[in-house]
Structure formats: C-alpha cells, structure tokens
Design an enzyme around this catalytic site. Sequence first.
Site, mmCIF file in Angstrom:
data_model
loop_
_atom_site.group_PDB
_atom_site.id
_atom_site.type_symbol
_atom_site.label_atom_id
_atom_site.label_comp_id
_atom_site.label_asym_id
_atom_site.label_seq_id
_atom_site.Cartn_x
_atom_site.Cartn_y
_atom_site.Cartn_z
ATOM 1 N N CYS A 130 7.531 -25.127 61.020
ATOM 2 C CA CYS A 130 8.442 -25.663 59.911
ATOM 3 C C CYS A 130 7.200 -26.897 59.673
ATOM 4 C CB CYS A 130 9.740 -26.257 60.515
ATOM 5 S SG CYS A 130 10.525 -27.302 59.213
ATOM 6 N N THR A 386 36.069 -30.768 56.019
ATOM 7 C CA THR A 386 36.710 -29.937 54.845
ATOM 8 C C THR A 386 37.360 -30.886 53.774
ATOM 9 O OG1 THR A 386 38.449 -28.133 54.401
ATOM 10 C CG2 THR A 386 39.316 -30.123 56.091
ATOM 11 N N TYR A 387 37.062 -30.195 52.557
ATOM 12 C CA TYR A 387 37.608 -30.975 51.481
ATOM 13 C C TYR A 387 38.655 -30.064 50.904
ATOM 14 C CZ TYR A 387 33.151 -33.204 51.857
ATOM 15 O OH TYR A 387 31.967 -33.729 52.271
ATOM 16 N N ASN A 388 39.328 -29.040 51.826
ATOM 17 C CA ASN A 388 40.290 -28.196 51.484
ATOM 18 C C ASN A 388 40.102 -27.445 50.207
ATOM 19 O OD1 ASN A 388 41.930 -30.599 52.934
ATOM 20 N ND2 ASN A 388 42.325 -28.653 53.716
ATOM 21 N N THR A 389 38.916 -27.093 49.817
ATOM 22 C CA THR A 389 38.601 -26.437 48.593
ATOM 23 C C THR A 389 37.752 -25.080 49.018
ATOM 24 O OG1 THR A 389 36.345 -27.521 48.383
ATOM 25 C CG2 THR A 389 38.471 -28.427 47.140
ATOM 26 N N THR A 398 40.759 -24.174 55.304
ATOM 27 C CA THR A 398 39.470 -23.487 55.654
ATOM 28 C C THR A 398 39.149 -23.247 56.986
ATOM 29 O OG1 THR A 398 38.012 -25.395 55.421
ATOM 30 C CG2 THR A 398 38.472 -24.036 53.388
ATOM 31 N N GLU A 463 28.854 -26.692 48.912
ATOM 32 C CA GLU A 463 29.788 -25.890 50.015
ATOM 33 C C GLU A 463 28.707 -24.820 50.870
ATOM 34 O OE1 GLU A 463 34.220 -24.661 48.070
ATOM 35 O OE2 GLU A 463 32.333 -24.150 47.153
#
EC number: 1.11.1.-
Length: 492
Positions: A130, A386-389, A398, A463
């Site tokens: 790297c 989480t953004y619940n999407t 999720t 995401e």
Amino acid sequence: MRLATAGNEAYTASLAVSELLGCKLGGGSRGQDEELGIRIPRPLGHGPSRFIPEKEILQVGSEDTQMHTLFADSFAALGRLDNITLVMVFHPQYLESFLKTQHYLLQMDGPLPLHYRHYIGIMAAARHQCSYLVNLHVNDFLHVGGDPKWLNGLENAPQKLQNLGELNKVLAHRPWLITKEHIEGLLKAEEHSWSLAELVHAVVLLTHYHSLASFTFGCGISPEIHCDGGHTFRPPSVSNYCICDITNGNHSVDEMQVNSAGNVSVSDSFFEVEALMEKMKQLQECRDEEEASQEEMASRFEIEKRESMFVFSSDDEEVTPARDVSRHFEDTSYGYKDFSRHGMHVPTFRVQDYCWEDHGYSLVNRLYPDVGQLIDEKFHIAYNLTYNTMAMHKDVDTSMLRRAIWNYIHCMFGIRYDDYDYGEINQLLDRSFKVYIKTVVCTPEKVTKRMYDSFWRQFKHSEKVHVNLLLIEARMQAELLYALRAITRYMT
C-alpha cells in the site's frame, strides 16, 4: 443519505491546486510560467477515489456543522485533509471515532516513541504493497525526527523493529498461526526486548494499518497530489481545456461515460435488491418458526468455512502496479493462504472461549490505557451503523445483513460464533459480493474497480463505503483476537 463534505474546504483545495497549476479559475493562462520554464504538475486522478465519482464526494454539506468540525479537527491533528478522510466522511459518526483513535495511537502519550509508531505503520502498510499509506507515513516519520537511513530498508532499522517483522507478516496474512512463542520471542530478546505495553501498542498499530490498507484499496483511494502517482508533468491532451478543470470535476464526456461494471440493465440490478429484501424477510420468518440444533449450527459453520476457501476472483483486469515498498519488510513471498488449506488443520477459534468484549478489551486497556475503550467504540459504531436504508428502500432493518458480513469475515479467519446460523450467509451474500469481501480483507492489493462495481449494483456509493467500514473493523478485530489470545497465553 447525506454526503458529508464541506464546501469551503472543497473550494479551498480546488483554488489551491489551481494556483499551483498557474492558472486562474476562469482564465487558464500559463504564459508567464512557460516563459520561466516552470514544469507545472497536474493531478492524475479525478478526486479522492478512483471508484467513486468526485461530484458525489464533493457535494456541499454546508448546513452540517459536524462535517466542518471533523475537517477542522483532522486538519489540526494531521496538518492535512487526506483522501481517506474525504471518503470516510460519507459516515461522520464513524469518522469521528476513527480520527480520535488514530490520533491517540500516533500522537498521544503511549509506550512507543513517535517515530517508532510511524515506522510500524510503514511496515504494516507495506505488507499489502500500500504505497499510499507508506508515502504518508514516510513523510510523518521524517517530520517527527525519524532517521532517514531506516527508510532504505528494514535491515537499516533497529534490531528491535526488525524482530517485529515476523509478527507483522503472520498477522497480515495468516493470523491463526500466531502462538505464544511469537510473543515470547519478542519479550525475551535480551537488549532488543519489547515490554508488554510496547508490544500491545505495536500490535494495535499493525492491525490498524493492515485494515486501513484494506480500506485504501477497497474504496480505490487515489494518491495524494504531492505523492508518487498523484500528479504528472504531462500537458493535458484535450484541446481548449483548462487543466484546472480537472480539479473542479469538469471532466470530458468520454471519461464520465466509462462503465467498468459492464452493461447491466437497471431492471436487473433492481430485481437483485428486491430478491435480497425477500430473502431477509424469509430468513426472519424461519428464525421465528424454528431454531437449528447446536450440531447443525456447527456443521453449517464448517461448510461455510470450507466453501470460503474456494472463493476467488477470476477477474483478469490488471491492477496498477504500486511503487515498490518491499524494502520495508522481509520475506516478500509470504502471503495469504486459506485457513485449513492443503490438509493442515487449525482448531476453530470459538468466540465463546475468547472474545473481544470479555478478554481482548480489558487486556488492551490494562496495558495501554484508554485505547481499548477507543477501539471498542469504533467496533460498535461500525457494526451498529445504519440509516435503515437499502438502495431505494427506506425503513429497513439491516441488522441481519450487517451481521452476515461481519461473521463471514470472521468465518474466513476460522472464528466461530456458537449462536449464529452460518446458513444465512449463502442466502444473503452472492458470489460477486463474497469475492469482493475476501479480496478486500485478505489480498486488498488485488482489488479492482470491476470488483467494486460488480456487487450491489443498485446501492449507493455511501452504502459501499459503509460495507468497507464493516470489512476493516471485522478484519482488525479478527487479527487482534489471535494476537491478544497469544499474549494472554504467554502471560498465564
């Protein structure tokens, strides 16, 4: 999902580079510099990531003061806003925890001197070739007074650091092979011995930078403009095109239309999301109806562990060769080998016998105060974030998917949770996703844009960055579990 990047910083960076290029934002005149014979550098890449469109990362978030504060804190601590920070800022809550932990490891009071910390970061990043991280820490190492001779190769560093090379190698590629003998060899090396506190500090640094190398490759982080591979002195090839436009995101049409994921229709990727949602619903219903026996759960773990050995990429896309950093480590041929490959049996690591929460956390906190707390917070934020999407869907739980990703990574390292049904992994993670996960975690230097584009094709880039946060934290915890268990066994 709101994207977190501060408009003022983006404008300032753009203006600074434009001034460096010797042209006004609106003009593009370079005559005076040409008359002076000045070679004008221009950025090679298009923003902080080769995988994520620059316009998504540089969206203005001026109404969110948390984002501005994060940038200010990062700049104050490091003297720069690096591309990793600009990509992680998709998730401000995680970034805040990450920056706080990294700042403590590198700059606050601790067992190791500052130049040792950066040199260990170089050693760890070099194991995965790297050059991005190596370049950053070479600069930091020199800035805190490190001896430039050490940068000519590991053999020029003190014997104490050379002795750390074996642990670095095994941790990076085959952590399940770490034993208390590795620990004993470092703690009983006469005048080159490590103290327990120093060793825990070193182990945390090694695991941090192994994982950060995974993020760097997994998100296609571009070289910084001042580093190797970040700029060129070649003039732009497009006529009537101001080179400062490259910095401003005004790329040519051809560049913006490249799609390395292939010609996948929107409807196909839409149905992939719908199918995943349906599987999650069915699995939840099955959980509610009946629970598998312990024998069945153990069998499913062994099946998944065995199958994970045969997940590999058939991608023939060439990876851009990185600047050679092999001088910073020994045994360049040593790399990742699948758990239990070639008939070699290693006992399964049962989390019920040794886990981070009950064992690793307290050991780190005892020998390197406050760091256990910082790492624990970072683990929990990544795991619970989480953004619940999911793609175009809202109000989605999720947790099942996040747990499958986390446990699949640990499964690849031979780590088993007795209360988890590993049959869920094959239901939720398709092959292209598994290939991406395994490559990012085990051989990140082989990640390609095609791999990144080929999984979760209908999902947002934010995401996919979230996925990478899960991958690097699960990897770091797996490495820490093996190393800290070996230290515990040595101490007892």
